[in-house]
Design a protein around this motif. Sequence first.
Motif, short mmCIF file in Angstrom:
data_model
loop_
_atom_site.label_atom_id
_atom_site.label_comp_id
_atom_site.label_asym_id
_atom_site.label_seq_id
_atom_site.Cartn_x
_atom_site.Cartn_y
_atom_site.Cartn_z
N TYR A 205 74.59 32.81 -52.62
CA TYR A 205 73.70 32.10 -53.55
C TYR A 205 73.69 30.63 -53.16
CZ TYR A 205 78.03 30.56 -55.80
OH TYR A 205 79.27 30.01 -56.03
N GLU A 206 72.75 29.90 -53.74
CA GLU A 206 72.64 28.46 -53.45
C GLU A 206 72.60 27.68 -54.76
OE1 GLU A 206 69.58 25.37 -51.16
OE2 GLU A 206 69.22 27.54 -51.06
N ILE A 207 73.32 26.57 -54.79
CA ILE A 207 73.28 25.68 -55.96
C ILE A 207 72.44 24.46 -55.59
CG2 ILE A 207 74.62 24.24 -57.54
CD1 ILE A 207 77.01 26.09 -57.05
N GLN A 208 71.36 24.26 -56.33
CA GLN A 208 70.47 23.12 -56.08
C GLN A 208 70.55 22.15 -57.25
OE1 GLN A 208 66.51 24.46 -55.09
NE2 GLN A 208 67.20 25.79 -53.45
N THR A 209 70.82 20.89 -56.96
CA THR A 209 70.97 19.88 -58.00
C THR A 209 69.63 19.57 -58.66
OG1 THR A 209 72.78 18.88 -56.77
CG2 THR A 209 71.78 17.53 -58.48
N LEU A 210 69.66 19.50 -59.99
CA LEU A 210 68.48 19.10 -60.75
C LEU A 210 68.69 17.70 -61.32
CD1 LEU A 210 67.67 22.35 -62.77
CD2 LEU A 210 66.64 21.59 -60.63
N GLU A 216 70.80 11.76 -67.00
CA GLU A 216 71.46 11.35 -65.75
C GLU A 216 72.97 11.54 -65.80
OE1 GLU A 216 67.47 9.50 -65.77
OE2 GLU A 216 69.07 9.62 -67.26
N ASP A 217 73.55 11.48 -66.99
CA ASP A 217 75.01 11.63 -67.13
C ASP A 217 75.45 13.08 -67.29
OD1 ASP A 217 75.25 8.89 -66.95
OD2 ASP A 217 75.22 8.58 -69.12
N SER A 218 74.50 14.00 -67.35
CA SER A 218 74.83 15.43 -67.50
C SER A 218 74.51 16.17 -66.21
CB SER A 218 74.01 16.04 -68.65
OG SER A 218 74.30 15.40 -69.86
N GLU A 219 75.44 17.00 -65.80
CA GLU A 219 75.24 17.77 -64.56
C GLU A 219 74.34 18.96 -64.84
OE1 GLU A 219 77.93 19.95 -61.11
OE2 GLU A 219 78.94 18.77 -62.67
N ARG A 220 73.25 19.05 -64.09
CA ARG A 220 72.32 20.17 -64.23
C ARG A 220 72.05 20.73 -62.84
NH1 ARG A 220 72.05 22.93 -67.96
NH2 ARG A 220 69.81 23.31 -68.08
N ASN A 221 72.04 22.05 -62.74
CA ASN A 221 71.83 22.71 -61.45
C ASN A 221 70.96 23.94 -61.60
OD1 ASN A 221 73.75 21.34 -59.40
ND2 ASN A 221 75.11 21.70 -61.14
N LEU A 222 70.35 24.33 -60.49
CA LEU A 222 69.60 25.58 -60.43
C LEU A 222 70.35 26.50 -59.44
CD1 LEU A 222 66.82 26.79 -61.46
CD2 LEU A 222 65.96 26.24 -59.17
N VAL A 223 70.72 27.67 -59.91
CA VAL A 223 71.35 28.66 -59.04
C VAL A 223 70.26 29.58 -58.51
CG1 VAL A 223 73.05 30.51 -58.87
CG2 VAL A 223 73.49 28.56 -60.37
N VAL A 224 70.13 29.63 -57.19
CA VAL A 224 69.07 30.42 -56.56
C VAL A 224 69.70 31.60 -55.82
CG1 VAL A 224 67.16 30.40 -54.91
CG2 VAL A 224 67.63 28.37 -56.30
N ILE A 225 69.27 32.81 -56.21
CA ILE A 225 69.79 34.04 -55.63
C ILE A 225 68.60 34.80 -55.02
CG2 ILE A 225 70.92 36.26 -56.11
CD1 ILE A 225 72.07 34.81 -58.68
N ARG A 226 68.69 35.14 -53.75
CA ARG A 226 67.61 35.93 -53.13
C ARG A 226 68.03 37.39 -53.09
NH1 ARG A 226 63.40 34.44 -48.34
NH2 ARG A 226 62.05 36.19 -48.78
N ARG A 227 67.10 38.25 -53.46
CA ARG A 227 67.40 39.69 -53.42
C ARG A 227 67.12 40.24 -52.03
NH1 ARG A 227 64.33 44.66 -54.87
NH2 ARG A 227 65.90 46.27 -54.87
#
Length: 227
Positions: A205-210, A216-227
């Motif tokens: 999987y890949e973690i992409q920063t949002l 700005e002070d909160s960590e947010r990420n998008l987890v991308v999973i390819r089937r």
Amino acid sequence: MVDLIDGLKKCGIPEEACPALAQKMEAYIKEIILFNSAYNLTNTSDRDELVVRHILDSLAAWPKLAKLLHDMKNEAPSEALVLADIGSGGGLPGIPLAAVFSLCPDFADLRIELVERMEKRCSFLENCAAILGLKNVTVVNSEAERVEAEAYNLITFRAFRPLDKKMTKTLLRIVKAGGFLCAYKAKEENIKEEMSAISMLVPDYEIQTLKVPGLEDSERNLVVIRR
């Protein structure tokens, strides 16, 4: 008051689409505030909090989702792509995403399904889609487990905490081969712990920063999973 148009630009939304999108999102926020106490849609009815923590948070991933969809369209130009928001609840991230995609000519044929098990929330979603003129939206009153196999090219969700084995199996079943699961998540440390528990199902999987304007002070990420 938080400047919604400025926030949309910072999310990477095309500048020409921002005024119309802001108008749609303000109308959507009004509906959330109106029905929140009855339908328990979000954890706040404050306009500025809704803008930052829900609208902009949902849209911060739009450029990444658009790229995935664009790449899939290039791979199979004749295929009509379908994006699904699973466990849509009050329509987050599905309604904001549907609104911006509806304003982008490149995605004129993209269909978006909001999958929600609670009937009263489905009524709210249908009402919002009508008010916002979102002709690309279909509301599906169903549990994810009842959705037909390989129904979607790309699945998004914010609601599942954490992503367990049962739900992961369900989501992998309903996304098409070559498609993507895209999960809105917070801290990378927690993501890695969560994903290690389902490593047999999702070895890669890949973690992409949002970057969410106002968070700005909160960590947010998008987890991308390819089937």
